[in-house]
Design a protein around this motif. Structure first.
Motif, short mmCIF file in Angstrom:
data_model
loop_
_atom_site.label_atom_id
_atom_site.label_comp_id
_atom_site.label_asym_id
_atom_site.label_seq_id
_atom_site.Cartn_x
_atom_site.Cartn_y
_atom_site.Cartn_z
N ALA A 69 -3.36 0.98 -48.18
CA ALA A 69 -2.25 0.21 -47.61
C ALA A 69 -2.48 -1.25 -47.94
O ALA A 69 -3.58 -1.66 -48.32
CB ALA A 69 -2.17 0.43 -46.10
N SER A 70 -1.44 -2.03 -47.80
CA SER A 70 -1.56 -3.48 -47.99
C SER A 70 -1.60 -4.15 -46.63
O SER A 70 -0.96 -3.69 -45.69
CB SER A 70 -0.39 -4.01 -48.81
OG SER A 70 0.84 -3.73 -48.16
N GLY A 71 -2.38 -5.20 -46.52
CA GLY A 71 -2.53 -5.85 -45.23
C GLY A 71 -2.59 -7.36 -45.33
O GLY A 71 -2.71 -7.94 -46.42
N LYS A 72 -2.48 -7.98 -44.18
CA LYS A 72 -2.56 -9.45 -44.08
C LYS A 72 -3.39 -9.81 -42.87
O LYS A 72 -3.22 -9.24 -41.79
CB LYS A 72 -1.15 -10.04 -43.96
CG LYS A 72 -1.14 -11.57 -43.89
CD LYS A 72 0.28 -12.12 -43.85
CE LYS A 72 0.95 -11.85 -42.54
NZ LYS A 72 2.25 -12.54 -42.39
N VAL A 73 -4.31 -10.74 -43.07
CA VAL A 73 -5.16 -11.19 -41.97
C VAL A 73 -4.36 -12.14 -41.08
O VAL A 73 -3.72 -13.07 -41.57
CB VAL A 73 -6.42 -11.91 -42.52
CG1 VAL A 73 -7.27 -12.46 -41.38
CG2 VAL A 73 -7.24 -10.95 -43.38
N VAL A 74 -4.40 -11.87 -39.78
CA VAL A 74 -3.71 -12.73 -38.81
C VAL A 74 -4.67 -13.03 -37.66
O VAL A 74 -5.65 -12.30 -37.47
CB VAL A 74 -2.43 -12.06 -38.26
CG1 VAL A 74 -1.43 -11.82 -39.36
CG2 VAL A 74 -2.77 -10.75 -37.55
N PRO A 75 -4.43 -14.09 -36.91
CA PRO A 75 -5.30 -14.37 -35.76
C PRO A 75 -5.32 -13.20 -34.77
O PRO A 75 -4.28 -12.56 -34.54
CB PRO A 75 -4.68 -15.62 -35.14
CG PRO A 75 -3.93 -16.26 -36.26
CD PRO A 75 -3.41 -15.14 -37.10
N ALA A 76 -6.49 -12.92 -34.20
CA ALA A 76 -6.60 -11.84 -33.21
C ALA A 76 -5.73 -12.15 -32.00
O ALA A 76 -5.18 -11.25 -31.36
CB ALA A 76 -8.06 -11.66 -32.78
N PHE A 77 -5.61 -13.42 -31.69
CA PHE A 77 -4.71 -13.83 -30.61
C PHE A 77 -3.80 -14.93 -31.13
O PHE A 77 -4.25 -15.89 -31.75
CB PHE A 77 -5.50 -14.34 -29.40
CG PHE A 77 -4.65 -15.13 -28.45
CD1 PHE A 77 -3.84 -14.48 -27.54
CD2 PHE A 77 -4.61 -16.52 -28.51
CE1 PHE A 77 -3.03 -15.20 -26.68
CE2 PHE A 77 -3.80 -17.25 -27.65
CZ PHE A 77 -3.01 -16.59 -26.73
N GLU A 78 -2.52 -14.77 -30.89
CA GLU A 78 -1.54 -15.80 -31.25
C GLU A 78 -0.42 -15.75 -30.22
O GLU A 78 0.16 -14.69 -29.99
CB GLU A 78 -1.00 -15.56 -32.65
CG GLU A 78 -0.06 -16.66 -33.14
CD GLU A 78 0.33 -16.46 -34.59
OE1 GLU A 78 -0.18 -17.20 -35.45
OE2 GLU A 78 1.12 -15.54 -34.86
N GLU A 79 -0.14 -16.86 -29.60
CA GLU A 79 0.91 -16.89 -28.57
C GLU A 79 1.98 -17.90 -28.96
O GLU A 79 1.69 -19.06 -29.27
CB GLU A 79 0.33 -17.23 -27.21
CG GLU A 79 1.37 -17.20 -26.10
CD GLU A 79 0.76 -17.23 -24.72
OE1 GLU A 79 1.50 -17.54 -23.77
OE2 GLU A 79 -0.44 -16.96 -24.59
N ASP A 134 -6.73 -5.43 -49.01
CA ASP A 134 -6.48 -4.01 -49.19
C ASP A 134 -7.06 -3.26 -48.01
O ASP A 134 -8.18 -3.54 -47.57
CB ASP A 134 -7.14 -3.50 -50.48
CG ASP A 134 -6.51 -4.12 -51.73
OD1 ASP A 134 -5.29 -4.27 -51.73
OD2 ASP A 134 -7.26 -4.45 -52.67
N VAL A 135 -6.28 -2.31 -47.49
CA VAL A 135 -6.71 -1.53 -46.33
C VAL A 135 -6.76 -0.06 -46.72
O VAL A 135 -5.83 0.46 -47.36
CB VAL A 135 -5.73 -1.73 -45.15
CG1 VAL A 135 -6.19 -0.92 -43.93
CG2 VAL A 135 -5.64 -3.21 -44.78
#
Length: 416
Positions: free
Chosen positions: A64-74, A334-335
């Motif tokens: 799969a394709s992925g994107k790194v994002v913050p674990a927490f985002e408000e 890549d996931v």
């Protein structure tokens, strides 16, 4: 008259022809050598990547394709229609819990809240007044019941006295009947008053509950207004990095407009997408591998979007090492979702040549100086290995680098 050609001349002519035929033959040989050399191209061994066929275990995965994002985002939205008055921060600032981010124009909202406070006080007085009125009314009824009970007791005594006098001959039957009638009427009146008291108690209690419920609803609305007013004091909800802020002072903002975004940039997760044909292989709790270059990070699928959008489903991977040095917000990765294990299978290294199960034509090293194209059937894979179903044997050395340039060749010479 013809003369006989001398033997010496004939020998010279024959030799000349032989030389001509020899030159033609040599030319053909050279041409054949050149043609053979052209059909059998050569390539430097150092430019190729080989993989040896081995026997082992493959943990099957789907990519799969992925994107790194913050674990927490408000995302902080404006709770009211207002106007930006002041801005206290900028993108990239570190903020603590309660740090002011910007100021909204709250004058009209504060005025409305003060009106609600006055109304709250008035409703409290009205509720107290209702309780007192109800108590006074019920006390009056209770007193009437007591008075009626006392009157009934007196009528009862009179009735007995008249009966006694009548038995002595001093009274009259008419008088006895009249007193008895008064007594029975008094009993009915007392019963009516008691029933009225019970009914009024229930009615007044219900009225009071209705008013109390109305007051509670009002109090909740007032508390919601207070919470909205507090939320309009735009502050950071936790210690994080301010990744976005609306810094347009004077701009009108409607309810729900994004004002700021705070993110925890010390911990990350991965948002991934995969074709919905693999939906049955992607489940919450499943194991996943995230590749960043040559780095492999272990993770677990925490949630899966139940609906498909444009043939794709989304899922979240929580990383075991969510603060790895290579993780950056927005980084494409890549996931690989692990879903089965095959043991004791032939395998070769995974590379760009593999696009899924099926037949392939791969170059295999045949001896030391030659590559030969061979039909191979490949099966499942993971990010490291591809299963060999047929066409190869343990120990075979297979070219796994890009060979598109030689797709029309059957044999290739190796150069050192």
């Amino acid at each position: 008259m013809d003369r006989e050609i001398s033997k010496e001349v004939r020998i010279k002519a024959r030799n000349k022809k032989l030389m001509q035929y020899g030159s033609i033959g040599a030319g053909c040989v050279i041409l054949l050598v050149l043609l053979f050399s052209w059909t059998r191209s050569s390539v430097k061994e150092s430019e190729l990547v080989f993989s040896e066929v081995t026997k082992g275990t493959i943990e099957v995965s789907v990519s799969a394709s992925g994107k790194v994002v913050p674990a927490f985002e408000e995302i902080i939205n404006t709770p009211i229609n207002s106007r930006i008055v002041e801005v206290y921060g900028k993108g990239g600032d570190s903020v603590d819990v309660g740090t002011p981010l910007l100021k909204l124009d709250l004058q009209s909202t504060e005025t409305e809240y003060k009106k609600l406070q006055d109304e709250d006080q008035m409703k409290r007085y009205q509720l107290e007044q209702l309780e007192i009125n109800n108590q006074t009314y019920l006390s009056d009824l209770e007193m009437r019941v007591k008075v009626s009970a006392m009157k009934l007791n007196r009528m009862k005594v009179e009735f007995r006295n008249e009966q006694y006098l009548d038995s002595l001959g001093s009274g009259t039957t008419e008088r006895v009947r009249q007193v008895e009638l008064n007594y029975q009427t008094g009993k009915l009146e007392l019963e009516q008053l008691r029933q009225q008291l019970d009914n009024e108690r229930q009615v007044k209690a219900a009225d009071l509950k209705v008013k109390q419920l109305e007051y509670e609803i009002f109090r909740k609305e007032m508390a919601e207004m207070k919470r909205t007013l507090e939320d309009a004091q735009i502050r950071s909800p936790r210690k994080a990095i301010l990744t976005y802020i609306n810094d347009q002072v004077g701009a009108q903002v409607t309810e729900g407009t994004r004002l700021a975004v705070v993110s925890d940039l010390s911990h990350f997760k991965v948002e991934a997408d995969i074709a919905d044909t693999y939906a049955d292989q992607v489940m919450a709790g499943g194991r996943a591998i995230v590749k960043i270059g040559n780095e492999k990070l272990e993770g677990q699928i925490s949630s899966v979007t139940p609906l498909s959008k444009n043939g794709v489903i989304s899922f979240i991977v929580q990383l075991s090492n969510d603060h790895h040095r290579r993780l950056r917000s927005g980084l494409k990765v890549d996931v690989y979702v692990m879903n089965a294990v095959k043991e004791g299978v032939l395998r070769i290294e995974n590379a760009s040549y593999y696009v899924g199960k099926g037949e392939y034509e791969l170059f295999v090293r045949d001896g030391k100086e030659e590559l030969v194209k061979r039909k191979v059937e490949l099966g499942d894979s993971n990010f490291e290995y591809v299963e060999v179903v047929s066409g190869l044997q343990p120990g075979d050395r297979v070219v796994v680098s890009d060979m598109k340039e030689y797709k029309n060749k059957h044999k290739i010479n190796l150069k050192h």
